[in-house]
Write a protein that holds these residues in place. Structure first.
Motif, mmCIF file in Angstrom:
data_model
loop_
_atom_site.group_PDB
_atom_site.id
_atom_site.type_symbol
_atom_site.label_atom_id
_atom_site.label_comp_id
_atom_site.label_asym_id
_atom_site.label_seq_id
_atom_site.Cartn_x
_atom_site.Cartn_y
_atom_site.Cartn_z
ATOM 1 N N GLY A 29 -108.645 -104.412 40.447
ATOM 2 C CA GLY A 29 -108.345 -103.182 39.739
ATOM 3 C C GLY A 29 -107.039 -103.212 38.976
ATOM 4 N N THR A 30 -106.310 -104.302 39.089
ATOM 5 C CA THR A 30 -105.029 -104.441 38.389
ATOM 6 C C THR A 30 -105.045 -105.695 37.518
ATOM 7 N N GLY A 196 -100.131 -101.432 40.466
ATOM 8 C CA GLY A 196 -101.214 -101.310 41.431
ATOM 9 C C GLY A 196 -102.107 -100.142 41.073
ATOM 10 N N ASP A 197 -103.283 -100.104 41.703
ATOM 11 C CA ASP A 197 -104.262 -99.104 41.299
ATOM 12 C C ASP A 197 -104.841 -98.282 42.436
ATOM 13 N N ASP A 198 -104.460 -98.567 43.695
ATOM 14 C CA ASP A 198 -105.211 -97.964 44.792
ATOM 15 C C ASP A 198 -104.274 -97.397 45.856
ATOM 16 N N VAL A 217 -102.314 -98.368 37.606
ATOM 17 C CA VAL A 217 -103.380 -98.810 36.705
ATOM 18 C C VAL A 217 -104.562 -97.873 36.904
ATOM 19 N N GLY A 218 -104.857 -97.069 35.894
ATOM 20 C CA GLY A 218 -105.916 -96.079 35.996
ATOM 21 C C GLY A 218 -105.321 -94.692 36.164
ATOM 22 N N PHE A 219 -105.874 -93.747 35.438
ATOM 23 C CA PHE A 219 -105.381 -92.370 35.505
ATOM 24 C C PHE A 219 -106.524 -91.479 35.961
ATOM 25 N N HIS A 231 -104.095 -97.218 31.397
ATOM 26 C CA HIS A 231 -105.439 -96.692 31.606
ATOM 27 C C HIS A 231 -106.344 -97.622 32.403
ATOM 28 N N HIS A 232 -106.241 -98.933 32.168
ATOM 29 C CA HIS A 232 -107.186 -99.853 32.786
ATOM 30 C C HIS A 232 -106.615 -101.269 32.738
#
Length: 251
Positions: A29-30, A196-198, A217-219, A231-232
């Motif tokens: 996810g990153t 990081g994303d989680d 990473v990710g909104f 965003h990604h």
């Protein structure tokens, strides 16, 4: 939370890179997109080439929930540091004992048929367990099944959610925040950048001193302690390009 490519974000990124920080990344996810089959996850080739260049200039760390043997074949470059099992597994040794999860292993084997029927896949990573339900036909039912099975253990285990997964570690196991702070001291870097994303990345965001840079990473609607976001995973390429350009300008 502001986008990293806002004026404030770019100024913060340039300033911290000029200080030669430790640069830390989660993996899934990153650096690698989330995929239906986790065994197929890899760092995309354009990003891999940039990470190779960055690793020659700064101390780079990959800090993942995966085990180190699983992680090592997926990177395609050699960071200075790799950390697995949500912070509990380090190169050259481990920081926790996997036997503390033996009771849960026995319990899950006892209920293996029910987990399979619910679409839950158990991944044993030695120092942690992951109960995946990404491919379950009824994700809500699968998650309820997992939580009901874990409920009798209470405080004897540390559980935390992820993206279509419930993670389990032994209480007191080092988390990613412990690992990243240790790596900053070990590397001699004055500060850190961390992406990081989680949920398991939030301890790093929450514990970061004011002179670190933290990026989600990710909104989405989940609360985060990160200072900025992208965003990604595809945006990692221009992020690394910006870092490399700053390092060249400072050389």
């Amino acid at each position: 939370m502001r986008h990293l490519f806002s004026p404030d974000g770019l100024a913060a990124l340039d300033a911290v890179i000029s200080r030669a920080p430790l640069v830390g990344f989660d993996f899934d996810g990153t650096l690698a997109p989330i995929v239906p089959r986790p065994e197929t996850a890899r760092v995309p080739l354009p990003l891999r080439h940039r990470l190779e260049r960055l690793s020659a200039l700064l101390p780079v760390a990959v800090v993942s929930g995966r085990s180190l043997p699983d992680l090592s074949d997926r990177l395609g470059f050699e960071p200075r540091y790799t950390v697995g099992n949500h912070g509990a597994e380090r190169q050259g040794g481990t920081s926790a004992a996997g036997h503390e999860l033996d009771g849960l292993r026995d319990w899950l084997r006892r209920y293996a048929a029910g987990l399979h029927a619910a679409g839950v896949v158990v991944e044993d990573k030695g120092l942690s367990l992951a109960l995946h339900y990404r491919t379950a036909s009824r994700p809500d039912h699968a998650l309820a099944t997992i939580r009901e099975l874990l409920r009798p253990f209470g405080a004897a285990l540390h559980t935390f959610p992820g993206k279509m997964v419930e993670n389990v570690t032994a209480p007191g196991s080092p988390d990613k925040a412990v690992a990243v702070h240790d790596l900053v001291r070990e590397s001699g870097a004055p500060c850190a950048v961390f992406f990081g994303d989680d949920v398991n990345d939030e301890p790093v965001f929450a514990s970061a001193p004011a002179d670190w840079l933290t990026v989600r990473v990710g909104f989405d609607d989940r609360e985060t302690q990160a200072a900025f976001f992208i965003h990604h995973t595809q945006e990692m390429v221009p992020v690394i390009d910006r870092m490399l350009a700053r390092l060249v300008a400072d050389a």
